[in-house]
Motif scaffolding. Sequence first.
Motif, PDB file in Angstrom:
ATOM      1  N   THR A  28      18.436   8.591   0.217  1.00 32.08           N
ATOM      2  CA  THR A  28      19.315   7.563  -0.366  1.00 32.08           C
ATOM      3  C   THR A  28      18.518   6.303  -0.686  1.00 32.08           C
ATOM      4  O   THR A  28      18.763   5.663  -1.717  1.00 32.08           O
ATOM      5  CB  THR A  28      20.481   7.186   0.579  1.00 32.08           C
ATOM      6  OG1 THR A  28      19.991   7.230   1.904  1.00 32.08           O
ATOM      7  CG2 THR A  28      21.647   8.112   0.460  1.00 32.08           C
ATOM      8  N   SER A  29      17.537   5.950   0.184  1.00 29.12           N
ATOM      9  CA  SER A  29      16.727   4.757  -0.101  1.00 29.12           C
ATOM     10  C   SER A  29      15.968   4.964  -1.398  1.00 29.12           C
ATOM     11  O   SER A  29      15.900   4.065  -2.239  1.00 29.12           O
ATOM     12  CB  SER A  29      15.727   4.498   1.018  1.00 29.12           C
ATOM     13  OG  SER A  29      16.375   4.464   2.224  1.00 29.12           O
ATOM     14  N   TYR A  37      14.583  -0.006  -9.673  1.00 34.24           N
ATOM     15  CA  TYR A  37      13.339   0.021 -10.442  1.00 34.24           C
ATOM     16  C   TYR A  37      13.663   0.115 -11.940  1.00 34.24           C
ATOM     17  O   TYR A  37      13.151  -0.660 -12.753  1.00 34.24           O
ATOM     18  CB  TYR A  37      12.506   1.207  -9.973  1.00 34.24           C
ATOM     19  CG  TYR A  37      11.233   1.421 -10.754  1.00 34.24           C
ATOM     20  CD1 TYR A  37      10.112   0.625 -10.523  1.00 34.24           C
ATOM     21  CD2 TYR A  37      11.154   2.424 -11.715  1.00 34.24           C
ATOM     22  CE1 TYR A  37       8.947   0.813 -11.242  1.00 34.24           C
ATOM     23  CE2 TYR A  37       9.986   2.624 -12.434  1.00 34.24           C
ATOM     24  CZ  TYR A  37       8.884   1.813 -12.195  1.00 34.24           C
ATOM     25  OH  TYR A  37       7.738   2.004 -12.906  1.00 34.24           O
ATOM     26  N   LEU A  38      14.536   1.053 -12.305  1.00 37.57           N
ATOM     27  CA  LEU A  38      14.892   1.237 -13.717  1.00 37.57           C
ATOM     28  C   LEU A  38      15.552  -0.027 -14.281  1.00 37.57           C
ATOM     29  O   LEU A  38      15.294  -0.441 -15.399  1.00 37.57           O
ATOM     30  CB  LEU A  38      15.840   2.431 -13.877  1.00 37.57           C
ATOM     31  CG  LEU A  38      15.188   3.796 -13.665  1.00 37.57           C
ATOM     32  CD1 LEU A  38      16.223   4.895 -13.795  1.00 37.57           C
ATOM     33  CD2 LEU A  38      14.070   4.006 -14.701  1.00 37.57           C
ATOM     34  N   GLY A 172       5.373  -2.540  -2.338  1.00 37.08           N
ATOM     35  CA  GLY A 172       6.120  -3.163  -1.243  1.00 37.08           C
ATOM     36  C   GLY A 172       7.198  -2.239  -0.732  1.00 37.08           C
ATOM     37  O   GLY A 172       7.361  -2.026   0.465  1.00 37.08           O
ATOM     38  N   PHE A 173       7.888  -1.611  -1.680  1.00 38.48           N
ATOM     39  CA  PHE A 173       8.979  -0.737  -1.273  1.00 38.48           C
ATOM     40  C   PHE A 173       8.463   0.477  -0.494  1.00 38.48           C
ATOM     41  O   PHE A 173       8.992   0.839   0.549  1.00 38.48           O
ATOM     42  CB  PHE A 173       9.757  -0.249  -2.502  1.00 38.48           C
ATOM     43  CG  PHE A 173      10.741   0.808  -2.145  1.00 38.48           C
ATOM     44  CD1 PHE A 173      11.946   0.476  -1.565  1.00 38.48           C
ATOM     45  CD2 PHE A 173      10.441   2.152  -2.342  1.00 38.48           C
ATOM     46  CE1 PHE A 173      12.841   1.454  -1.197  1.00 38.48           C
ATOM     47  CE2 PHE A 173      11.325   3.127  -1.967  1.00 38.48           C
ATOM     48  CZ  PHE A 173      12.537   2.779  -1.398  1.00 38.48           C
ATOM     49  N   LEU A 174       7.363   1.080  -1.013  1.00 35.47           N
ATOM     50  CA  LEU A 174       6.841   2.283  -0.353  1.00 35.47           C
ATOM     51  C   LEU A 174       6.365   1.966   1.064  1.00 35.47           C
ATOM     52  O   LEU A 174       6.608   2.738   1.994  1.00 35.47           O
ATOM     53  CB  LEU A 174       5.694   2.884  -1.176  1.00 35.47           C
ATOM     54  CG  LEU A 174       6.163   3.597  -2.445  1.00 35.47           C
ATOM     55  CD1 LEU A 174       4.982   4.126  -3.231  1.00 35.47           C
ATOM     56  CD2 LEU A 174       7.127   4.739  -2.109  1.00 35.47           C
ATOM     57  N   VAL A 181      10.886   4.684   8.043  1.00 38.23           N
ATOM     58  CA  VAL A 181      10.974   6.092   8.449  1.00 38.23           C
ATOM     59  C   VAL A 181      10.164   6.321   9.728  1.00 38.23           C
ATOM     60  O   VAL A 181      10.623   6.952  10.677  1.00 38.23           O
ATOM     61  CB  VAL A 181      10.517   7.025   7.305  1.00 38.23           C
ATOM     62  CG1 VAL A 181      10.356   8.453   7.797  1.00 38.23           C
ATOM     63  CG2 VAL A 181      11.514   6.971   6.159  1.00 38.23           C
ATOM     64  N   ALA A 182       8.954   5.730   9.787  1.00 43.59           N
ATOM     65  CA  ALA A 182       8.097   5.910  10.964  1.00 43.59           C
ATOM     66  C   ALA A 182       8.750   5.318  12.202  1.00 43.59           C
ATOM     67  O   ALA A 182       8.701   5.891  13.287  1.00 43.59           O
ATOM     68  CB  ALA A 182       6.736   5.272  10.724  1.00 43.59           C
TER      69      ALA A 182
END
Length: 472
Positions: A28-29, A37-38, A172-174, A181-182
């Motif tokens: 979902t993220s 982004y689009l 930044g998002f990644l 997640v970690a």
Amino acid sequence: MSSGEGHSRRRSLAFRLTLWYGGIFAATSAFAFGLVYLLMLAVVQERTDEDLREDAAEFAAFMQEGGLDRVKREMQLETLGEEAEEVFFRLWSSGGREMASTDLSTWPALDVPPDELLRLEPGADPELETLPDFQDGHDVRVVYTAPAPGLVLEMGQSLAEDEEFIGTFLTGFLITLSGVVALGAPIGWFMARHALRGIRDVTRAASEIASGTLDRRVTVRSQGDELALLAQTFNTMLDRIQALMVGMREMTDNLAHDLRSPLARIRASAEMTLANGSGSANYEASACSTIEECDRLLDMINASLDIAEAESGAARLNMADIDLTALVDDAFELFNTVAEDKHLTLATILPTTCHVRGDRQRLQRVVANLLDNALKYTSAGGRVTLRLVDEPPQVRLSIEDTGVGIPPESMPRIFERFYRCDPSRSENGNGLGLSMALAFARAHGGDITVRSTLGEGSTFTVLLLAARDSPG
Ligand code: ADP
């Protein structure tokens, strides 16, 4: 950690929940980010196009104000210094001749614009196109406009800055997503394990119970949530099983006791006959008492089977229209001698007729069992009343006595098989009379209720459905 442990951990609900939550969260993220982004891409592109259109309008104004020289001067002014790497201008005649251009040294070789763009008319909307991966891997957005007849101005704007801005956002998002997640995986794992702790408690208790400790219970950690409810339900179930087990043990003890007495009597009588020597009178008496005791045993066994049959619904009732007044009257006639022998008053209060649908034999046994008890547990001078009330849709038959009454603590159990209030069993009986009466009444869709005061007497009431064509 052994591999078997690892395997079972991977199969555990907590692990799968963590995996599912992690997966769903990441997906979902990523989806939300993709949308943002689009959207950003569209907004940035729209802004660049807007700037380029404004520039085109400005150059049309320069042309009007100061002619070609002013346009050329402004072109150079716009690309002073470092700007030359980000913006370029070229001025074309409609015949395809390059009339002027800014510093193109930092730009890859540029083609001559296609004919249709060179034929642009003044006042027409500017034309925009993108040159993909044109300058150092960055896109370039180009606008064509006609500031005067026969003249086309080409303006190129590098999108490097926009792409870098969006690239920074992406990185930044990644980083944030992988961080979340970690971090989220161990937190999710911990939370899932914590939430499932109640289930582990129940499982542990169940396996301890399976190995024999029936009085083990689950600790209820929290109040009101689903796991607390599971633990409470589990404990209630265990209480019930334990009560049933105790009940069954008592029932088998009672049964053993009730079987032992007649068997002991049979044996004693046989022994006495042998010891007292021969003589047909002796043997005859022994045989008689053996038959009597055997009959009692058979009665008990048959009664048990009848009750089981009625309770399971397997009993086939011979349904017929029955006048309960007549049936109760017959019972009165039958038991009146017993009552007189015991110096009891037996009375009836009956309507002229009272019709029910039922199995005559079984209803007779219901009345007989209750009446027998009333007479048995009432001492001389007492009174037993049979009262029949026909109040459609119900018929009520009460057997009231002024006898010993039933201790309150025994009340919930008197309908159990083999249960008898008096443990010394001073009265005749096998503890099956009431359970049989109740089983038969229920097989008719009816019931039996009881009221009793110790030392004052008891009232058993049989509830039955009145026959539909009952005369009232
Ligand atoms: P039993 O063969 O012992 O009479 P029942 O099932 O008929 O067995 O009754 C169970 C117990 O309920 C009896 O042992 C007795 O203690 C009590 N009971 C039944 N009916 C009466 C009554 N009318 N008055 C007092 N106690 C009664």
